[in-house]
Motif scaffolding. Structure first.
Motif, PDB file in Angstrom:
ATOM      1  N   ALA A  52       0.827  -1.207   0.000  1.00  0.00           N
ATOM      2  CA  ALA A  52       0.000   0.000   0.000  1.00  0.00           C
ATOM      3  C   ALA A  52       0.861   1.256   0.000  1.00  0.00           C
ATOM      4  O   ALA A  52       0.583   2.225  -0.709  1.00  0.00           O
ATOM      5  CB  ALA A  52      -0.932  -0.012   1.215  1.00  0.00           C
ATOM      6  N   ALA A 330      -3.134  -0.113  -3.820  1.00  0.00           N
ATOM      7  CA  ALA A 330      -2.935   0.135  -2.391  1.00  0.00           C
ATOM      8  C   ALA A 330      -4.150  -0.311  -1.605  1.00  0.00           C
ATOM      9  O   ALA A 330      -4.031  -0.942  -0.542  1.00  0.00           O
ATOM     10  CB  ALA A 330      -2.661   1.617  -2.150  1.00  0.00           C
ATOM     11  N   ASN A 333      -4.383  -4.025  -1.088  1.00  0.00           N
ATOM     12  CA  ASN A 333      -3.462  -4.562  -0.096  1.00  0.00           C
ATOM     13  C   ASN A 333      -3.726  -4.043   1.310  1.00  0.00           C
ATOM     14  O   ASN A 333      -3.373  -4.720   2.276  1.00  0.00           O
ATOM     15  CB  ASN A 333      -2.034  -4.303  -0.542  1.00  0.00           C
ATOM     16  CG  ASN A 333      -1.634  -5.249  -1.657  1.00  0.00           C
ATOM     17  OD1 ASN A 333      -1.211  -6.368  -1.404  1.00  0.00           O
ATOM     18  ND2 ASN A 333      -1.805  -4.816  -2.898  1.00  0.00           N
ATOM     19  N   ILE A 334      -4.341  -2.889   1.434  1.00  0.00           N
ATOM     20  CA  ILE A 334      -4.852  -2.491   2.742  1.00  0.00           C
ATOM     21  C   ILE A 334      -5.922  -3.500   3.162  1.00  0.00           C
ATOM     22  O   ILE A 334      -6.001  -3.913   4.324  1.00  0.00           O
ATOM     23  CB  ILE A 334      -5.421  -1.068   2.706  1.00  0.00           C
ATOM     24  CG1 ILE A 334      -4.283  -0.054   2.529  1.00  0.00           C
ATOM     25  CG2 ILE A 334      -6.196  -0.755   3.987  1.00  0.00           C
ATOM     26  CD1 ILE A 334      -4.756   1.365   2.306  1.00  0.00           C
TER      27      ILE A 334
END
Length: 387
Positions: A52, A330, A333-334
């Motif tokens: 991220a 991002a 993946n957060i």
């Protein structure tokens, strides 16, 4: 489809194997370094957080660079991170190697998605993006199970040595198959980041967080579920992961085609199915037959959202595709970090090895509600959409 898309898919394959290949090896790593299941899970969530950060920072730094060179440099960073992991002698060093390798992930996918979409006609963009993401799904079919098998037979460090080699082959593929692609001359960092003033961009990001959080919430600890609840041996885990991988491949292809036809409707349908599948998996995980069926279905509906989520973000920020794409990676993946963290917390609280699946079902249900509300709001404010 242009041959350059296969170079992007090759890079995606290596990155996907780096991100998820460790999942089947977590029990062995936890035992070697004498850490809990939750701490072992940080190797997944820590990777995701680094993705991220890198997705935003490296994308911003490289936004005006020639795109083929950018992809080569990012692949080099990928190699360095996996070499650190391969040489690690402590949990902390392994985690550091994961963090280094992860920095390239977001920027590679964000810039790669823009390159893929620029290489095809407007009505093929979803399919082109799904082809690039096919490398990610293929890694789940053959890469993750093979990496797990090799790691179990030859030691988990062998998997990271193999990843470094894949990174080198990726660089050769990018240099050979992708032409020079200068960044757009009118690229302006301030204008690109101005897309964050648009509510639908934030809705798209939230959808990506929740959708991927739902899938990874259950998948991160799937090796523990399969061995501790379903009763499979550790040696069976790689072969069971093939089922999940086959599902992701099928789901990714379907998801890309469905997104091109009806974006929000397809996302809503897939998220509803994902919620039901995760809940059913949690309920029937003690049955090996049901586990096999639901693991395949989990992979199918879980990754089917990826092309649509990426396309949705780029739709509402078509005039700032690089930052928008990086933001979505991002957000993915957060979501991965959130799902892994919540799943680990559920385990740590003693709710059992099916609790991560319930976490995934809940996050998927929230995502479904967001896509419904976001679609209604977007239809009322279409003037915010550019391009």
């Amino acid at each position: 489809m242009p041959t350059g898309l296969f170079a992007l898919a090759l890079g995606a394959f290596g990155i996907g194997l780096t991100e998820f290949g460790i999942v089947g090896l977590l029990p062995q790593i936890a035992a070697e370094f004498n850490v809990t299941e939750q701490v072992a899970g940080y190797l997944v969530s820590g990777y995701a957080i680094s993705v991220a950060i890198g997705a935003i920072l490296l994308t911003a730094v490289m936004i005006r660079m020639e795109r083929r060179l950018t992809l080569v440099l990012l692949s080099g960073l990928f190699i360095i991170g996996n070499l650190i992991s391969a040489l690690s002698t402590s949990y902390e060093t392994l985690l550091f190697g994961r963090i280094v390798a992860a920095l390239c992930h977001g920027a590679f996918f964000s810039i790669g998605a823009v390159v893929a979409s620029d290489m095809v006609a407007a009505d093929k963009k979803g399919a082109a993006i799904s082809l690039m993401f096919a490398g990610l799904t293929v890694s789940n079919i053959v890469g993750v199970p093979l990496g797990t098998f090799v790691g179990l037979q030859l030691g988990w460090r062998t998997t990271f040595w193999a990843l470094a080699i894949i990174g080198f082959i990726t660089i050769v593929g990018i240099r050979t198959l992708i032409p020079l692609m200068p960044a757009h001359r009118d690229t302006n960092l301030g204008r690109e980041f101005a897309v964050f003033n648009r509510p639908q961009v934030w809705v798209s990001a939230l959808l990506s967080v929740l959708s991927f959080g739902g899938v990874i919430g259950g998948f991160t600890y799937i090796a523990f579920t399969l061995t501790q609840v379903s009763g499979f041996t550790a040696q069976m885990v790689p072969w069971l992961l093939v089922l999940f991988g086959v599902g992701t491949f099928v789901g990714n292809i379907y998801g890309g085609k469905a997104a091109d036809k009806s974006l929000n409707k397809s996302l809503g349908t897939i998220l509803l199915l994902l919620t039901l599948v995760m809940a059913a998996f949690a309920l029937f995980a003690q049955s090996q037959i049901m586990t096999v069926i639901l693991l395949l279905m989990m992979g199918t509906v879980g990754l089917a959202t990826a092309p649509g989520l990426q396309l949705r973000m780029m739709k509402y920020a078509s005039d700032a595709p690089t930052v928008a794409s990086g933001t979505n990676i991002a957000a993915f993946n957060i979501g991965n970090a959130l799902g892994a963290w919540l799943g680990g917390m559920a385990l740590d609280k003693g709710y059992g090895f099916v609790s991560p699946l319930w976490v995934g079902a809940l996050l998927s249900l929230i995502a479904l509600m967001v896509v419904i509300l976001g679609s209604v709001n977007g239809s009322l404010k279409t003037s915010q959409v550019k391009g």
